[in-house]
Design an enzyme around this catalytic site. Structure first.
Site, PDB file in Angstrom:
ATOM      1  N   SER A 249      97.695   8.496 -14.218  1.00  0.00           N
ATOM      2  CA  SER A 249      98.974   8.228 -14.877  1.00  0.00           C
ATOM      3  C   SER A 249      98.833   8.010 -16.391  1.00  0.00           C
ATOM      4  O   SER A 249      98.374   8.885 -17.102  1.00  0.00           O
ATOM      5  CB  SER A 249      99.587   7.021 -14.171  1.00  0.00           C
ATOM      6  OG  SER A 249     100.798   6.660 -14.714  1.00  0.00           O
TER       7      SER A 249
ATOM      8  N   ASP B 257     105.272   9.654 -19.217  1.00  0.00           N
ATOM      9  CA  ASP B 257     103.875   9.212 -19.160  1.00  0.00           C
ATOM     10  C   ASP B 257     103.003  10.364 -18.646  1.00  0.00           C
ATOM     11  O   ASP B 257     103.487  11.476 -18.414  1.00  0.00           O
ATOM     12  CB  ASP B 257     103.710   7.927 -18.338  1.00  0.00           C
ATOM     13  CG  ASP B 257     103.756   8.177 -16.846  1.00  0.00           C
ATOM     14  OD1 ASP B 257     104.337   9.195 -16.441  1.00  0.00           O
ATOM     15  OD2 ASP B 257     103.202   7.363 -16.084  1.00  0.00           O
TER      16      ASP B 257
ATOM     17  N   ASP C  17     101.626  11.368 -15.942  1.00  0.00           N
ATOM     18  CA  ASP C  17     101.899  12.132 -14.716  1.00  0.00           C
ATOM     19  C   ASP C  17     103.398  12.268 -14.456  1.00  0.00           C
ATOM     20  O   ASP C  17     103.817  12.637 -13.358  1.00  0.00           O
ATOM     21  CB  ASP C  17     101.170  11.528 -13.499  1.00  0.00           C
ATOM     22  CG  ASP C  17     101.616  10.116 -13.204  1.00  0.00           C
ATOM     23  OD1 ASP C  17     102.208   9.473 -14.098  1.00  0.00           O
ATOM     24  OD2 ASP C  17     101.389   9.644 -12.073  1.00  0.00           O
TER      25      ASP C  17
ATOM     26  N   ALA D 104     110.526  -2.074 -16.046  1.00  0.00           N
ATOM     27  CA  ALA D 104     110.871  -1.986 -17.468  1.00  0.00           C
ATOM     28  C   ALA D 104     110.147  -0.812 -18.128  1.00  0.00           C
ATOM     29  O   ALA D 104     110.649  -0.192 -19.068  1.00  0.00           O
ATOM     30  CB  ALA D 104     110.500  -3.289 -18.158  1.00  0.00           C
TER      31      ALA D 104
ATOM     32  N   SER E 162      96.298  -7.319 -13.393  1.00  0.00           N
ATOM     33  CA  SER E 162      96.720  -5.917 -13.297  1.00  0.00           C
ATOM     34  C   SER E 162      96.170  -5.320 -12.002  1.00  0.00           C
ATOM     35  O   SER E 162      95.080  -5.679 -11.555  1.00  0.00           O
ATOM     36  CB  SER E 162      96.174  -5.144 -14.495  1.00  0.00           C
ATOM     37  OG  SER E 162      96.181  -3.766 -14.211  1.00  0.00           O
ATOM     38  N   GLY E 163      96.923  -4.395 -11.410  1.00  0.00           N
ATOM     39  CA  GLY E 163      96.427  -3.686 -10.235  1.00  0.00           C
ATOM     40  C   GLY E 163      95.778  -2.365 -10.617  1.00  0.00           C
ATOM     41  O   GLY E 163      95.248  -1.661  -9.763  1.00  0.00           O
TER      42      GLY E 163
HETATM   43  P1  NG1 Z   1      99.494  -2.997 -13.366  1.00  0.00           P
HETATM   44  O1  NG1 Z   1      98.287  -2.478 -14.047  1.00  0.00           O
HETATM   45  O2  NG1 Z   1      99.296  -3.535 -11.965  1.00  0.00           O
HETATM   46  O3  NG1 Z   1     100.261  -3.911 -14.263  1.00  0.00           O
HETATM   47  C1  NG1 Z   1     100.896  -0.842 -14.073  1.00  0.00           C
HETATM   48  C2  NG1 Z   1     102.332  -1.174 -14.408  1.00  0.00           C
HETATM   49  C3  NG1 Z   1     103.139  -1.146 -13.129  1.00  0.00           C
HETATM   50  C4  NG1 Z   1     103.003   0.196 -12.418  1.00  0.00           C
HETATM   51  C5  NG1 Z   1     101.525   0.560 -12.259  1.00  0.00           C
HETATM   52  C6  NG1 Z   1     101.313   1.923 -11.686  1.00  0.00           C
HETATM   53  C7  NG1 Z   1     103.113  -2.709 -16.168  1.00  0.00           C
HETATM   54  C8  NG1 Z   1     103.143  -4.091 -16.682  1.00  0.00           C
HETATM   55  N1  NG1 Z   1     102.443  -2.513 -15.010  1.00  0.00           N
HETATM   56  O4  NG1 Z   1     100.450  -1.752 -13.116  1.00  0.00           O
HETATM   57  O5  NG1 Z   1     104.463  -1.436 -13.413  1.00  0.00           O
HETATM   58  O6  NG1 Z   1     103.721   1.189 -13.098  1.00  0.00           O
HETATM   59  O7  NG1 Z   1     100.836   0.454 -13.511  1.00  0.00           O
HETATM   60  O8  NG1 Z   1     101.248   2.943 -12.608  1.00  0.00           O
HETATM   61  O9  NG1 Z   1     103.699  -1.806 -16.769  1.00  0.00           O
HETATM   62 ZN    ZN Z   2     102.678   7.433 -14.119  1.00  0.00          ZN
END
Ligand code: NG1
Ligand code: ZN
Length: 561
Positions: free
Chosen positions: A67, A283, A285, A389, A521-522
């Site tokens: 992404s 973005d 992707d 957002a 963050s994930g």
């Molecule tokens: P993480 O990295 O878990 O914050 C980010 C975005 C999510 C989501 C994912 C997947 C922010 C703050 N977080 O996740 O909203 O879009 O990437 O792409 O933008």
């Molecule tokens: Zn994306």
């Protein structure tokens, strides 16, 4: 699984050893990491996708993308039969597969899982559709995924080449519904429903007031490339695409929706010549979309029109069409057609947007970050609009409400063809065809924004005035172990480490309209800090102070952006 299958799996997996000392987990958007360490993970996700297809007896998808992350990263995720993300019940198994150290350990995990889940193999279809973004590492990772799929007898891998993430989700959903599922079918559906919406614009709208040109930053990725194709199928809208990836620009490097939204600056290739023009950014992707304008003053900052405002625009339009439609129904029949319209946001939604949506009389629900959570909640409404957002979101229509709407439209076309009510029904049907029902999709959202602006005769400035954003700031803090932070209440409260929430609360209390939260963050190895306050200086200062708190509790002794 028979002996032949077991030995085939042992042999095949011996070619994909996991990197040492790396523990990846299936996060907000699948597995993501530096592309150089992903081959074994992607191979294993190939196995997982094949099993998922056998289990559900449906077509599933496998997408290779990271992404908005940097070009040297990559990632992999599974698309479930309905077009959504992999069922969360299978995520722990994905994690276990990724860390199995030897072919034997992998085989025993798979055998156990197949038995536990009672996965059928005989006489059952298993088909995995594969897509990837434009990252240079994509082709070789795709091969690893195909190897993984082929390691399960009877599973078929179908490589669809370079696609946006939402295109693959759309195709998986369409295929399982028995509908045409090609890229051309996708483009035809969204361009023709856009055309319908434009044809239904009321005559009194002063169309000429709306400039029908939009300039789009393609993030030097797949979105720009696909938008070039789509734009040739449209009438009534002029799209200029910049950062298409063809001019040698680097993917997501100073370009793209994530950069524009988080830094609030214009992407590469946009500047003082674009003052006041309606601009948008995708973005890497193409599942996120934000709009912006370059202001007349000399500041490097842009006026951002983010996912919350796209949500608000959609909500205003849908609510308006519903009230035209249901007014008629209430007056003339006993049919209780009142659609339950709701919106879903995360803690990152600007506080002003939530106030605005509530003021419109809408039900607003909060979930943790990650579209899988938002999607699930939105699906509980007749019409559910969800957005992060950062610009990732869509509108979901329930099957039952859509059937009612179709029937109502047929009825209206007999008794009052061309009436305002029938036009409202047709507009809502067109929105349901235009907007991606599987996942947030920047290309279809762009067309819907453009159709609504034309319908209302609004400029981007007028749209941006729906409400005034509260100033906000986001920071990232590198820590020793991001899993040390756990949260509750849709991620607004940190439960661990002990004492950190009290420290954040004490800091936040110093700022008028202050709001601040942290979460791991994930998709990146960081803790994210979000702060909102009555002025930009205050939001910056609150975010800084809380980043320092995070660093004090968990860091190496330094914080960065
Ligand atoms: P993480 O990295 O878990 O914050 C980010 C975005 C999510 C989501 C994912 C997947 C922010 C703050 N977080 O996740 O909203 O879009 O990437 O792409 O933008
Ligand atoms: Zn994306």
């Amino acid at each position: 699984m028979n002996e032949e299958q077991r030995s085939h799996l042992l042999h095949s997996s011996s070619l994909f050893s996991p990197p040492e000392g790396v523990k990846l987990s299936y996060g907000t958007a699948g597995f993501r990491a530096d592309a150089s360490i992903l081959r074994s993970t992607v191979y294993r996700v190939g196995i997982l996708a094949a099993l998922r297809s056998f289990k559900t007896q449906s077509v599933v998808g496998l997408m290779i993308t990271a992404s908005h992350n940097k070009v040297s990263d990559n990632g992999v995720k599974i698309v479930d039969p309905g077009g959504g993300m992999l069922s969360q019940e299978w995520e722990p198994f994905a994690d276990q597969l990724a860390i199995a150290q030897t072919p034997e350990a992998l085989l025993s995990l798979i055998t156990e899982f197949v038995e536990k889940e009672k996965i059928p193999f005989d006489g059952v279809l298993s088909l995995v559709l594969l897509g990837r973004d434009t990252r240079p590492s994509g082709a070789s990772l795709l091969e690893a995924a195909v190897e993984g799929i082929n390691s399960i007898f009877g599973a078929i891998a179908l490589d669809l080449g370079i696609l946006t993430t939402p295109q693959l989700h759309w195709m998986v959903r369409a295929r399982n519904k028995g509908m045409p599922a090609t890229e051309l079918a996708y483009f035809e559906q969204i361009s023709s429903s856009f055309r319908c919406l434009v044809d239904l614009i009321p005559n009194e709208t002063e169309r000429n007031k709306t400039d029908n040109t939009v300039v789009v930053d393609g993030a030097d990725g797949v979105g720009g490339e696909k938008l070039e194709v789509l734009k040739s199928m449209l009438t009534g809208l002029v799209i200029e695409v910049r950062n298409t990836g063809k001019g040698g620009g680097l993917l997501n490097d100073g370009v793209g929706a994530d950069y524009v939204q988080k830094e609030k600056v214009a992407p590469r290739g946009f500047g003082s010549n674009d003052v006041g023009i309606r601009c948008a950014s995708l973005d890497g992707d193409a599942d996120r979309l934000v709009y912006f304008t370059v202001p007349t003053n000399s500041s490097s900052k842009i006026d951002l029109v983010d996912g919350d405002k796209i949500l608000s625009l959609f909500a205003v339009f849908i609510k308006e069409q519903l009230s035209i439609l249901t007014k008629e129904v209430k007056e003339n029949t006993n049919n209780n057609s009142q659609a339950r319209l709701g919106v879903v946001q995360t803690a990152y939604a600007n506080g002003s947007s939530t106030d605005y949506l509530k003021q419109l009389g809408l039900e607003v629900i909060f979930t943790p970050t990650g579209v899988k959570h938002l999607h699930e909640k939105a699906a509980q409404f007749d019409i559910g609009i969800y957005f992060e957002a950062n610009g990732h979101g869509t509108i979901l229509f329930s099957e039952s409400w859509l059937s009612w709407l179709e029937a109502r439209n047929n009825e209206l076309s007999l008794v009052s063809e061309g009436s305002e009510q029938q036009k409202a029904a047709l507009r809502l049907l067109s929105v349901s065809n235009l907007i991606n029902q599987a996942v947030g999709d920047a290309l279809s959202c762009l067309l819907l924004v453009e159709a609504i602006l034309q319908h209302k005769g609004w400029s981007i400035q007028k749209w941006n005035e729906l409400y005034q954003d509260l100033p906000s700031r986001q920071l990232k803090v590198k820590v020793v172990d991001r899993t040390a932070v756990t949260t509750t209440n849709a991620e607004t409260i940190a439960v661990s480490p002990p004492g950190i929430q009290e420290a954040i609360d004490a800091e936040t209390a110093k700022y008028p309209k202050g709001r601040c939260f942290i979460r791991p963050s994930g998709t990146e190895d960081v803790i994210r800090v979000y702060a909102e306050a009555s002025t930009q200086e205050a939001a910056d200062s609150l975010a800084d102070s809380v980043a320092k708190i995070v660093d004090r509790f968990l860091g190496f002794g330094s914080s960065n952006q």
